[in-house]
Motif scaffolding. Structure first.
Motif, PDB file in Angstrom:
ATOM      1  N   ASP A  82      13.269 -43.979 -16.098  1.00 30.27           N
ATOM      2  CA  ASP A  82      12.920 -44.482 -17.427  1.00 30.27           C
ATOM      3  C   ASP A  82      11.458 -44.923 -17.431  1.00 30.27           C
ATOM      4  N   GLU A  83      10.582 -44.103 -18.013  1.00 27.80           N
ATOM      5  CA  GLU A  83       9.140 -44.384 -18.019  1.00 27.80           C
ATOM      6  C   GLU A  83       8.677 -44.819 -16.629  1.00 27.80           C
ATOM      7  N   PRO A  84       8.955 -44.027 -15.593  1.00 20.20           N
ATOM      8  CA  PRO A  84       8.712 -44.484 -14.217  1.00 20.20           C
ATOM      9  C   PRO A  84       7.251 -44.684 -13.869  1.00 20.20           C
ATOM     10  N   THR A  85       6.331 -44.111 -14.664  1.00 21.53           N
ATOM     11  CA  THR A  85       4.907 -44.246 -14.357  1.00 21.53           C
ATOM     12  C   THR A  85       4.180 -45.100 -15.386  1.00 21.53           C
ATOM     13  N   GLY A  86       4.929 -45.752 -16.267  1.00 20.50           N
ATOM     14  CA  GLY A  86       4.309 -46.490 -17.360  1.00 20.50           C
ATOM     15  C   GLY A  86       3.405 -47.626 -16.917  1.00 20.50           C
ATOM     16  N   ALA A  87       3.653 -48.192 -15.740  1.00 25.78           N
ATOM     17  CA  ALA A  87       2.850 -49.313 -15.259  1.00 25.78           C
ATOM     18  C   ALA A  87       1.797 -48.880 -14.244  1.00 25.78           C
ATOM     19  N   LEU A  88       1.589 -47.566 -14.125  1.00 29.14           N
ATOM     20  CA  LEU A  88       0.681 -47.052 -13.101  1.00 29.14           C
ATOM     21  C   LEU A  88      -0.476 -46.292 -13.739  1.00 29.14           C
ATOM     22  N   ASP A  89      -1.589 -46.176 -13.015  1.00 28.68           N
ATOM     23  CA  ASP A  89      -2.685 -45.355 -13.501  1.00 28.68           C
ATOM     24  C   ASP A  89      -2.319 -43.881 -13.367  1.00 28.68           C
ATOM     25  N   LEU A  90      -3.129 -43.013 -13.966  1.00 30.96           N
ATOM     26  CA  LEU A  90      -2.787 -41.595 -14.083  1.00 30.96           C
ATOM     27  C   LEU A  90      -2.567 -40.938 -12.733  1.00 30.96           C
ATOM     28  N   ASP A  91      -3.492 -41.127 -11.800  1.00 27.15           N
ATOM     29  CA  ASP A  91      -3.383 -40.466 -10.499  1.00 27.15           C
ATOM     30  C   ASP A  91      -2.183 -40.984  -9.719  1.00 27.15           C
ATOM     31  N   THR A  92      -1.994 -42.308  -9.726  1.00 26.74           N
ATOM     32  CA  THR A  92      -0.862 -42.888  -9.001  1.00 26.74           C
ATOM     33  C   THR A  92       0.449 -42.438  -9.626  1.00 26.74           C
ATOM     34  N   GLY A  93       0.491 -42.403 -10.965  1.00 27.45           N
ATOM     35  CA  GLY A  93       1.697 -41.958 -11.653  1.00 27.45           C
ATOM     36  C   GLY A  93       2.060 -40.533 -11.312  1.00 27.45           C
ATOM     37  N   SER A  94       1.055 -39.671 -11.231  1.00 29.24           N
ATOM     38  CA  SER A  94       1.309 -38.272 -10.890  1.00 29.24           C
ATOM     39  C   SER A  94       1.871 -38.137  -9.481  1.00 29.24           C
ATOM     40  N   SER A  95       1.315 -38.900  -8.540  1.00 28.78           N
ATOM     41  CA  SER A  95       1.805 -38.817  -7.155  1.00 28.78           C
ATOM     42  C   SER A  95       3.210 -39.392  -7.035  1.00 28.78           C
ATOM     43  N   VAL A  96       3.518 -40.426  -7.818  1.00 28.46           N
ATOM     44  CA  VAL A  96       4.853 -41.015  -7.792  1.00 28.46           C
ATOM     45  C   VAL A  96       5.878 -40.017  -8.331  1.00 28.46           C
ATOM     46  N   MET A  97       5.543 -39.320  -9.434  1.00 26.73           N
ATOM     47  CA  MET A  97       6.471 -38.334  -9.977  1.00 26.73           C
ATOM     48  C   MET A  97       6.673 -37.176  -9.012  1.00 26.73           C
ATOM     49  N   GLN A  98       5.616 -36.773  -8.341  1.00 32.69           N
ATOM     50  CA  GLN A  98       5.750 -35.711  -7.343  1.00 32.69           C
ATOM     51  C   GLN A  98       6.680 -36.152  -6.220  1.00 32.69           C
ATOM     52  N   LEU A  99       6.550 -37.417  -5.828  1.00 33.36           N
ATOM     53  CA  LEU A  99       7.410 -37.960  -4.780  1.00 33.36           C
ATOM     54  C   LEU A  99       8.874 -37.950  -5.217  1.00 33.36           C
ATOM     55  N   ILE A 100       9.156 -38.426  -6.425  1.00 34.54           N
ATOM     56  CA  ILE A 100      10.529 -38.441  -6.924  1.00 34.54           C
ATOM     57  C   ILE A 100      11.100 -37.026  -6.930  1.00 34.54           C
ATOM     58  N   ASP A 101      10.306 -36.080  -7.425  1.00 34.39           N
ATOM     59  CA  ASP A 101      10.767 -34.698  -7.512  1.00 34.39           C
ATOM     60  C   ASP A 101      11.023 -34.107  -6.129  1.00 34.39           C
ATOM     61  N   GLU A 102      10.150 -34.404  -5.170  1.00 35.18           N
ATOM     62  CA  GLU A 102      10.324 -33.869  -3.819  1.00 35.18           C
ATOM     63  C   GLU A 102      11.594 -34.413  -3.171  1.00 35.18           C
ATOM     64  N   VAL A 103      11.825 -35.717  -3.321  1.00 31.71           N
ATOM     65  CA  VAL A 103      13.027 -36.307  -2.730  1.00 31.71           C
ATOM     66  C   VAL A 103      14.281 -35.763  -3.409  1.00 31.71           C
TER      67      VAL A 103
END
Length: 239
Positions: free
Chosen positions: A170-191
């Protein structure tokens, strides 16, 4: 066999001294193992209500909601809690970490409700999950000593430590900057890919939504499939 399915689902609430309010209206959605689904919608469109149904936190007013092809209404409240705890992982915009606990203790927390080997190996499993998200050297750190991206990685590790079959973000990157948010989403998808879990992401960010394979738009409680152009238009209207 579908993992999760909604057929003609409605959700209606009755506010005090007000007429009934229909929040979701005739929602159809099928989630198969390994799916990547994004849902976009403006504030007040019913996203939180839909998330609560997908996470078995609420029950539909009408229509059919099934998990593993079994109607959820046939589960007792305790059985729903067990399914949610063992098979559904939540990743929220707010990290919701316990401030007085280390990263390792935060991640191990869900395993206190596990059974058998998972319970007795909870610290080892939590440590392995933190290694998985790139925080093997931060296990003993308190949340206030971690960056926003690191805190979100701890929250992700906590949500995935029990090996859920369904991840709800639910809006998992809403509290993060653009680059950090992108890496976090990539991490979620990879796992999720490694574990075979389905991933449903609710977001207003077109770049995040575009990572999914199937896109939907929620507008005034009605869920419709959206192509790339519609997704971009909906996201632009939301922002």
């Amino acid at each position: 066999m579908s993992l999760l399915e909604l057929r003609d689902v409605t959700r209606t609430v009755i506010p005090p001294d007000q007429p009934a309010l229909t929040i979701l209206n005739g929602v159809d959605l099928t989630v198969e193992p390994g799916d990547r689904i994004s849902i976009v919608g403006r504030s007040g469109s019913g996203k939180s209500t839909l998330l609560n149904l997908l996470g078995l936190l609420d029950m539909p007013t009408s229509g059919l909601l099934t998990f593993d092809d079994r109607p959820v209404k046939s589960y007792s409240g305790a059985a729903r809690d067990r399914v949610r705890g063992a098979q559904i992982g939540f990743v929220f915009q707010q990290f919701n970490l316990l401030p007085g606990r280390t990263a390792l203790e935060n991640v191990a927390m869900p395993l206190l409700y596990a059974e058998g080997r998972s319970f007795w190996r909870r610290k080892q499993l939590a440590a392995e999950m933190l290694q998985e998200v790139g925080l093997g050297d931060r296990m003993e750190s308190m949340p206030d000593r971690l960056s926003g991206g690191e805190q979100q990685r701890v929250a992700i590790a906590r949500s995935l430590v029990r090996g859920p079959r369904l991840i709800l973000a639910d809006e998992p990157t809403g509290a993060l900057d653009l680059d950090t948010g992108s890496s976090v989403m990539q991490l979620i998808d990879e796992v999720a890919t490694r574990t075979g879990a389905a991933l449903v992401t609710i977001t207003h960010d077109p770049a995040i939504a575009a990572r999914a394979r199937d896109h939907f738009r929620l507008d005034r409680g009605v869920l419709t499939r959206a192509d790339s152009d519609e997704l971009a238009a909906a996201s632009e209207a939301i922002s």
